[in-house]
Motif scaffolding. Structure first.
Motif, short mmCIF file in Angstrom:
data_model
loop_
_atom_site.label_atom_id
_atom_site.label_comp_id
_atom_site.label_asym_id
_atom_site.label_seq_id
_atom_site.Cartn_x
_atom_site.Cartn_y
_atom_site.Cartn_z
N LYS A 159 -0.16 59.24 34.92
CA LYS A 159 -0.34 59.45 36.36
C LYS A 159 -1.35 58.45 36.92
O LYS A 159 -1.37 58.17 38.11
N GLY A 160 -2.22 57.95 36.06
CA GLY A 160 -3.22 56.98 36.50
C GLY A 160 -3.85 56.29 35.30
O GLY A 160 -3.68 56.75 34.16
N ILE A 161 -4.56 55.20 35.57
CA ILE A 161 -5.22 54.45 34.49
C ILE A 161 -6.65 54.19 34.93
O ILE A 161 -6.89 53.86 36.10
N ILE A 162 -7.58 54.33 34.01
CA ILE A 162 -8.97 53.99 34.31
C ILE A 162 -9.40 52.88 33.36
O ILE A 162 -9.28 53.02 32.14
N PHE A 163 -9.87 51.78 33.93
CA PHE A 163 -10.41 50.70 33.09
C PHE A 163 -11.88 51.01 32.86
O PHE A 163 -12.62 51.23 33.83
N THR A 164 -12.32 50.97 31.62
CA THR A 164 -13.74 51.26 31.36
C THR A 164 -14.60 50.03 31.61
O THR A 164 -14.08 48.93 31.84
N GLY A 165 -15.89 50.21 31.50
CA GLY A 165 -16.81 49.08 31.50
C GLY A 165 -16.70 48.35 30.17
O GLY A 165 -15.88 48.68 29.32
N GLY A 166 -17.52 47.35 30.01
CA GLY A 166 -17.53 46.58 28.76
C GLY A 166 -18.73 45.67 28.78
O GLY A 166 -19.31 45.41 29.84
N PRO A 167 -19.13 45.18 27.62
CA PRO A 167 -20.37 44.40 27.55
C PRO A 167 -20.20 42.94 27.98
O PRO A 167 -21.17 42.19 28.05
N ASN A 168 -18.99 42.52 28.30
CA ASN A 168 -18.73 41.08 28.46
C ASN A 168 -18.76 40.62 29.91
O ASN A 168 -18.88 41.41 30.82
N SER A 169 -18.61 39.27 30.03
CA SER A 169 -18.39 38.68 31.33
C SER A 169 -16.91 38.27 31.36
O SER A 169 -16.38 37.82 30.34
N VAL A 170 -16.26 38.42 32.51
CA VAL A 170 -14.82 38.07 32.55
C VAL A 170 -14.59 36.60 32.21
O VAL A 170 -13.48 36.21 31.87
N TYR A 171 -15.65 35.79 32.31
CA TYR A 171 -15.48 34.37 32.02
C TYR A 171 -15.65 34.02 30.54
O TYR A 171 -15.32 32.92 30.13
N ASP A 172 -16.17 34.95 29.74
CA ASP A 172 -16.27 34.68 28.30
C ASP A 172 -14.86 34.53 27.75
O ASP A 172 -13.99 35.36 28.04
N GLU A 173 -14.68 33.50 26.93
CA GLU A 173 -13.32 33.31 26.39
C GLU A 173 -12.90 34.48 25.53
O GLU A 173 -11.73 34.85 25.48
N SER A 174 -13.88 35.04 24.85
CA SER A 174 -13.53 36.11 23.91
C SER A 174 -13.52 37.49 24.58
O SER A 174 -13.28 38.49 23.93
N SER A 175 -13.77 37.52 25.89
CA SER A 175 -13.87 38.84 26.52
C SER A 175 -12.49 39.48 26.64
O SER A 175 -11.48 38.80 26.77
N PRO A 176 -12.44 40.81 26.60
CA PRO A 176 -11.15 41.49 26.66
C PRO A 176 -10.48 41.36 28.03
O PRO A 176 -11.14 41.53 29.06
N HIS A 177 -9.21 41.01 28.03
CA HIS A 177 -8.45 40.93 29.27
C HIS A 177 -7.20 41.78 29.14
O HIS A 177 -6.93 42.32 28.06
N TYR A 178 -6.43 41.88 30.22
CA TYR A 178 -5.18 42.63 30.12
C TYR A 178 -4.15 41.96 31.00
O TYR A 178 -4.50 41.34 32.02
N SER A 179 -2.91 42.09 30.61
CA SER A 179 -1.84 41.47 31.38
C SER A 179 -1.88 41.95 32.84
O SER A 179 -1.94 43.16 33.12
N ALA A 180 -1.81 40.97 33.78
CA ALA A 180 -1.89 41.32 35.21
C ALA A 180 -0.68 42.15 35.65
O ALA A 180 -0.68 42.75 36.72
N GLU A 181 0.33 42.20 34.79
CA GLU A 181 1.52 43.00 35.09
C GLU A 181 1.15 44.47 35.33
O GLU A 181 1.84 45.19 36.06
N ILE A 182 0.05 44.87 34.72
CA ILE A 182 -0.34 46.29 34.83
C ILE A 182 -0.57 46.70 36.29
O ILE A 182 -0.35 47.83 36.67
N PHE A 183 -0.98 45.70 37.11
CA PHE A 183 -1.26 46.02 38.52
C PHE A 183 0.03 46.16 39.33
O PHE A 183 0.01 46.56 40.48
N GLU A 184 1.14 45.78 38.71
CA GLU A 184 2.43 45.83 39.42
C GLU A 184 3.25 47.07 39.06
O GLU A 184 4.36 47.23 39.50
N LEU A 185 2.70 47.93 38.19
CA LEU A 185 3.51 49.06 37.72
C LEU A 185 3.60 50.19 38.74
O LEU A 185 4.35 51.15 38.55
N GLY A 186 2.78 50.10 39.77
CA GLY A 186 2.78 51.18 40.76
C GLY A 186 1.95 52.38 40.30
O GLY A 186 1.95 53.43 40.95
N ILE A 187 1.27 52.22 39.17
CA ILE A 187 0.42 53.33 38.67
C ILE A 187 -0.99 53.13 39.25
O ILE A 187 -1.54 52.03 39.17
N PRO A 188 -1.60 54.17 39.81
CA PRO A 188 -2.95 54.02 40.35
C PRO A 188 -3.94 53.59 39.26
O PRO A 188 -3.85 54.05 38.12
#
Ligand code: XMP
Length: 514
Positions: free
Chosen positions: A48-77
C-alpha cells in the motif's frame, strides 16, 4: 499479498526497525526489505505504501545505496525519510548539497516550521520540534514538488508531490523527540496510502491458529522450549491450535534461576494442553564442565551438550511431523551491518541434524517484533512473569558462575539472585531495569561475622538499563535498595560474606561477565 502491507526499504539507517515498529503501532503490517531488493519483488508484493529509511551516506558517494527510479513510477505512495528524502530529491532532478563542512549539519532537536499544503501536516501545529540527523541537505526540490517545512539551517525540511503521492521529510518522524511524528506517519498510512489498519493481535492469533491447524493436520509438532518469551509464546499458540499433538521438550541443564524449571513446567502442564517433556540433566552438564573455566570453552560445551541432549530425545521419540521454533522478526531481518568482531558466542537457533527429517518447520511468530510477541503471549494467557521475563543467556547461570561451575556454586548464585529479585520486585525497581542479576565472580575475601574470621565467596550485582543491549548504562539503583540486598544476601546465603555492585557500562564492559 492479501494482507495490507507497507514496505520499509532499508538504506542502512539506524532507525529502520523503529520505523517498522511505528507503522505496526498504527495497526498496519510492514516488512523491512534491504535496498538491494529487486523491483520486481516489490511489484509482486503490491504494498500500500513504501517508506525509504535514512542512511549514513551522501547521495553523491559512489558506493552509497541507490534504487531504480522506476519505483517512483509505480503509483505506490512513497515517504522518504532523511537520506531517503535526499535520494528521492536527487533521483527526480532536485539538488542535494553535499556538506563540505559541518555548517549545514543538524543533529538532535530542531525547531521546525511547517507550511503549505501537505496532508502529513494537516492536523499539527505550524511549529514544532523535529529530530534531525544529517549533514547534506536538499537545496532545490524536483519539478512538481513543493516545500512544506524548513528549519534555520535546512531550507527543505519537508517536500511533497501530492499528485504522485511522493513525500519526503529531512527529519525523523519515527523518533519520539519529533513532535507530531506519529501523526505524520499515521497520516501517510491512512490518508495517503489508504490503509485500513487491519493488523491487530487478536486477528493475528486467529489467523495463525488456523494456518497451523491446516498445515499440521493430524500430525505431531515438536518444539524446544527454553522458558524464554519467544519459545513460550510459540508453544502457547501452537497448543491452542493443535493441543496434545504438540510436544514441548524442555532441557533443564540445572543452570536456570532458582525454581525456574519448576515454574516453566507448572505453567505449561497446568495452563496449556500439550505434552510436556522435561529432561533434567544437571549432572551430565556439570560433569562435562568439570575443571573448565575459560568462558568460550564453557559456552561451547554448554551449547554442544544442549544440542546433543535435545536432539537425542527428538531422535528417540519425535523425529517426524513438524518442528516448531520461536523465531521472531528481528532474528531474520538482514541486518547488513557487516562483520562485527566476535565478542562472545550466543547460542540461540538450533540447527536440525541432517539425519532428522521433519516435514516442515513452523515459526508462528516469524513476522512479529518482541513487544508484539509479548502482546500475543498476554492474550494467550501466559503468566505476566513469563511474558515480561528479562533476557536470559542461553548458557544460563553458566556464564554468571565465573570460573569452574559446580553444583554448590550454582546453588549459591541461585540463592543470591533470588534475594536480589525479591528485593527489586518489592520496591518496583524490577520494572525500571532492562536486566539485573547476581554474579559469582569466584573471588574469596576475608570478613568478620560474629567475632569470627570468615573467608568466603564474593557476590556481584549487575543491573543495566538499555534500549537494545548493544550499549547499556549501569543502573543507578538507590543505596537503600542496594543496602537491603547486600544485608540479606550476606545473612541468608551461606558461603557469602561480601557483596559488590558493578558500575561498568557497555562498552567497555558487556552485560554478562562472560
Ligand atoms: P552481552 O553480555 O553480550 O549481552 O553484553 C547482551 C545481551 O545478550 C544476552 N546474552 C545472551 N543471550 N544467548 C542469548 O540468547 C547467549 O549466549 C547470550 N549471552 C548473553 C545478555 O544476557 C544480554 O541481555
Amino acid at each position: 499479498m492479501d494482507r495490507e502491507t507497507v514496505i520499509v526499504l532499508d538504506f542502512g539507517g539506524q532507525y529502520n526497525q523503529l520505523i517498522a515498529r511505528r507503522v505496526r503501532e498504527c495497526n498496519v503490517y510492514c516488512e523491512i526489505l534491504p535496498y538491494t531488493t529487486d523491483i520486481q519483488k516489490i511489484k509482486e508484493l503490491a504494498p500500500k505504501g513504501i517508506i525509504f529509511t535514512g542512511g549514513p551516506n551522501s547521495v553523491y558517494d559512489e558506493s552509497s545505496p541507490h534504487y531504480s527510479a522506476e519505483i517512483f513510477e509505480l503509483g505506490i505512495p512513497i515517504l522518504g525519510i532523511c537520506y531517503g528524502c535526499q535520494l528521492m530529491a536527487h533521483a527526480l532532478g532536485g539538488v542535494v548539497n553535499s556538506a563540505v563542512d559541518n555548517s549545514s549539519s543538524e543533529y538532535g532537536r530542531t525547531e521546525t516550521e511547517y507550511f503549505g499544503d501537505n496532508i502529513l501536516f494537516e492536523n499539527i501545529h505550524s511549529r514544532g520540534i523535529s529530530w534531525m540527523s544529517h549533514r547534506d541537505y536538499i537545496s532545490r526540490v524536483p519539478n512538481g514538488f513543493e516545500i512544506n517545512a524548513k528549519t534555520e539551517k535546512c531550507p527543505v525540511a519537508a517536500m511533497s508531490n501530492h499528485q504522485k503521492k511522493l513525500y519526503g521529510v529531512q527529519f525523523h518522524p519515527e523518533v519520539n523527540h519529533t513532535e507530531y511524528g506519529s501523526d505524520m506517519l499515521r497520516a501517510f498510512l491512512y490518508e495517503v496510502c489508504g490503509c485500513k489498519g487491519e493488523w491487530k493481535m487478536d486477528s493475528f492469533i486467529d489467523d495463525a491458529v488456523e494456518k497451523i491447524r491446516q498445515k499440521v493436520g493430524n500430525k505431531g509438532v515438536v518444539l524446544g522450549l527454553s522458558g524464554g518469551v519467544d519459545s513460550s509464546v510459540a508453544a502457547a499458540i501452537i497448543s491452542r491450535a493443535v493441543g496434545k499433538q504438540l510436544t514441548c521438550v524442555f532441557v533443564d541443564q540445572g543452570l536456570m534461576r532458582k525454581d525456574e524449571g519448576d515454574f516453566v513446567e507448572n505453567t505449561f502442564t497446568k495452563l496449556f494442553d500439550m505434552n510436556f517433556v522435561r529432561i533434567n540433566c544437571q549432572d551430565e552438564f556439570l560433569s562435562k564442565l568439570k575443571g573448565v573455566s575459560e568462558p568460550e570453552a564453557k559456552r561451547k560445551i554448554i551449547g554442544e551438550e544442549f544440542y546433543k541432549v535435545f536432539w537425542n530425545k527428538i531422535r528417540e521419540n519425535y523425529g517426524s511431523g513438524f518442528f516448531a521454533q520461536g523465531t521472531i522478526y528481528p532474528d531474520r531481518i538482514e541486518s547488513g551491518k557487516g562483520d562485527a568482531a566476535k565478542i562472545k558466542t550466543h547460542h540461540n537457533q538450533v540447527g536440525i541434524p541432517k539425519d532428522i527429517c521433519f516435514e516442515d518447520v513452523i515459526e508462528p511468530l516469524k513476522d512479529l517484533f518482541k513487544d508484539e510477541v509479548r502482546a500475543v503471549g498476554e492474550k494467550l494467557g501466559l503468566p505476566h512473569e513469563l511474558v515480561w521475563r528479562q533476557p536470559f543467556p542461553g548458557p544460563g547461570l553458566g556464564v554468571r558462575v565465573i570460573g569452574e561451575i559446580t553444583a554448590e556454586r550454582v546453588k549459591i548464585l541461585q540463592e543470591a539472585d533470588a534475594v536480589l529479585r525479591e528485593e527489586m520486585q518489592s520496591c518496583g525497581y524490577d520494572k525500571k531495569m532492562s536486566q539485573f542479576f547476581a554474579v559469582l565472580p569466584g573471588v574469596k575475601t576475608v570478613g568478620v561475622m560474629g567475632d569470627a574470621r570468615t573467608y568466603s565467596e564474593l557476590v556481584a550485582i549487575r543491573a543495566v538499563t538499555t534500549d537494545d543491549f548493544m550499549t547499556a548504562d549501569w543502573a543507578k539503583i538507590p543505596y537503600d535498595i542496594l543496602e537491603r540486598v547486600s544485608n540479606r544476601i550476606i545473612n541468608e546465603v551461606e558461603h557469602v560474606n561480601r557483596v559488590v555492585y558493578d558500575i561498568t557500562s557497555k562498552p567497555p564492559g558487556t552485560v554478562e561477565w562472560e
